[in-house]
Scaffold this active site. Structure first.
Site, PDB file in Angstrom:
ATOM      1  N   HIS A 106       0.859  -1.187   0.000  1.00 38.19           N
ATOM      2  CA  HIS A 106       0.000   0.000   0.000  1.00 38.19           C
ATOM      3  C   HIS A 106       0.893   1.235   0.000  1.00 38.19           C
ATOM      4  O   HIS A 106       1.848   1.312   0.776  1.00 38.19           O
ATOM      5  CB  HIS A 106      -0.894  -0.023   1.241  1.00 38.19           C
ATOM      6  CG  HIS A 106      -1.858   1.111   1.280  1.00 38.19           C
ATOM      7  ND1 HIS A 106      -3.049   1.095   0.582  1.00 38.19           N
ATOM      8  CD2 HIS A 106      -1.800   2.320   1.905  1.00 38.19           C
ATOM      9  CE1 HIS A 106      -3.691   2.237   0.793  1.00 38.19           C
ATOM     10  NE2 HIS A 106      -2.957   3.000   1.590  1.00 38.19           N
ATOM     11  N   GLU A 176       8.520   1.268  -3.294  1.00 38.76           N
ATOM     12  CA  GLU A 176       7.755   0.006  -3.302  1.00 38.76           C
ATOM     13  C   GLU A 176       8.556  -1.087  -4.007  1.00 38.76           C
ATOM     14  O   GLU A 176       8.581  -2.239  -3.580  1.00 38.76           O
ATOM     15  CB  GLU A 176       6.417   0.196  -4.029  1.00 38.76           C
ATOM     16  CG  GLU A 176       5.436   1.083  -3.298  1.00 38.76           C
ATOM     17  CD  GLU A 176       4.119   1.216  -4.050  1.00 38.76           C
ATOM     18  OE1 GLU A 176       3.602   0.208  -4.555  1.00 38.76           O
ATOM     19  OE2 GLU A 176       3.602   2.345  -4.139  1.00 38.76           O
TER      20      GLU A 176
HETATM   21  C1  GRF Z   1       0.949   0.593  -6.069  1.00 33.66           C
HETATM   22  O1  GRF Z   1       1.117   1.921  -5.655  1.00 33.66           O
HETATM   23  C2  GRF Z   1       0.557  -0.274  -4.911  1.00 33.66           C
HETATM   24  O2  GRF Z   1       1.123   0.130  -3.696  1.00 33.66           O
HETATM   25  C3  GRF Z   1      -0.932  -0.069  -4.857  1.00 33.66           C
HETATM   26  O3  GRF Z   1      -1.328  -0.041  -6.198  1.00 33.66           O
HETATM   27  C4  GRF Z   1      -0.250   0.444  -6.998  1.00 33.66           C
HETATM   28  C5  GRF Z   1      -0.011  -0.552  -8.093  1.00 33.66           C
HETATM   29  O4  GRF Z   1       0.946  -0.079  -8.992  1.00 33.66           O
HETATM   30  N1  GRF Z   1      -1.590  -1.066  -4.055  1.00 33.66           N
HETATM   31  P1  GRF Z   1       1.545  -1.041 -10.113  1.00 33.66           P
HETATM   32  O5  GRF Z   1       0.363  -1.572 -10.907  1.00 33.66           O
HETATM   33  O6  GRF Z   1       2.296  -2.125  -9.415  1.00 33.66           O
HETATM   34  O7  GRF Z   1       2.433  -0.153 -10.930  1.00 33.66           O
END
Ligand code: GRF
Length: 195
Positions: A106, A176
């Site tokens: 998240h 992330e």
């Molecule tokens: C990310 O920001 C994740 O944290 C959230 O949704 C987004 C997905 O991004 N849950 P991606 O599709 O992986 O680029």
């Protein structure tokens, strides 16, 4: 010993899915990705095709057991189920059967900026509106609530006066991509003791 297996659930561009694929391919994650499960045609599906990974697009249906059964079959015996931008709410029965094996990433420092309506760019807008000087991302176990499960790890990002929601989103997403593979590999080596 056979390799541990991960199932990834995603609905978006799939950059987190891709970072998991890259980490598996270069050995930072010692496991194989069994399949991608998605609830729509999306960038993650294109990536799965490109990397030759099995994928399943769950149909839109009013029969809530139909997808539940498919999802459960696809995840049966998997070591870890990773929600990487999966937009559908998981069925509570699914969550309870796979409790302790489902994680989610998240883009905020939970418990701040989580819950209903807190997704995508809305989160970063809310962070700026609240005048936070720090934000980041969280990996947590999934429970029956929205973004409420036990926290596993977080990465932090400074908010600068020059940031808008989009620059913040990019900075958090970069974190992330570092955090998620690290946590996945950690859990794969420690989960047998946890569950
Ligand atoms: C990310 O920001 C994740 O944290 C959230 O949704 C987004 C997905 O991004 N849950 P991606 O599709 O992986 O680029």
């Amino acid at each position: 010993m056979s390799k541990q297996e991960i199932v990834v659930l995603a609905s978006g561009t799939g950059s987190n899915f891709k970072c998991l694929v890259d980490a598996v391919n270069d050995g930072r994650i010692e496991a194989r990705i069994r399949c991608l499960i998605t609830d729509r045609e999306c960038g993650a599906v294109d990536l799965a095709k490109q990397y030759n990974i099995s994928y399943f697009v769950l149909p839109k249906t009013n029969d809530k057991h139909q997808n539940l059964n498919v999802q459960a079959m696809l995840c049966h015996g998997a070591d870890l189920i990773v929600c990487a931008g999966y937009l559908s709410i998981l069925n509570p029965s699914f969550v309870s059967v796979f409790k302790g094996k489902i994680i989610n990433i998240h883009p905020s420092l939970l418990p701040k900026f989580g819950g209903r309506g807190m997704y995508g760019i809305h989160i970063h807008q809310a962070v700026l509106e609240a005048g936070e000087n720090e934000t980041g991302c969280t990996v947590h176990f999934v429970d029956s609530g929205i973004d409420t499960g036990p926290l596993i790890d977080q990465a932090f990002v400074k908010v600068s006066s020059l940031d808008d929601a989009y620059s913040l989103q990019k900075k958090v997403l970069d974190q992330e991509h570092i955090l998620l593979p690290k946590v996945v590999q950690y859990l794969l080596t420690h989960l047998p003791q946890i569950s």
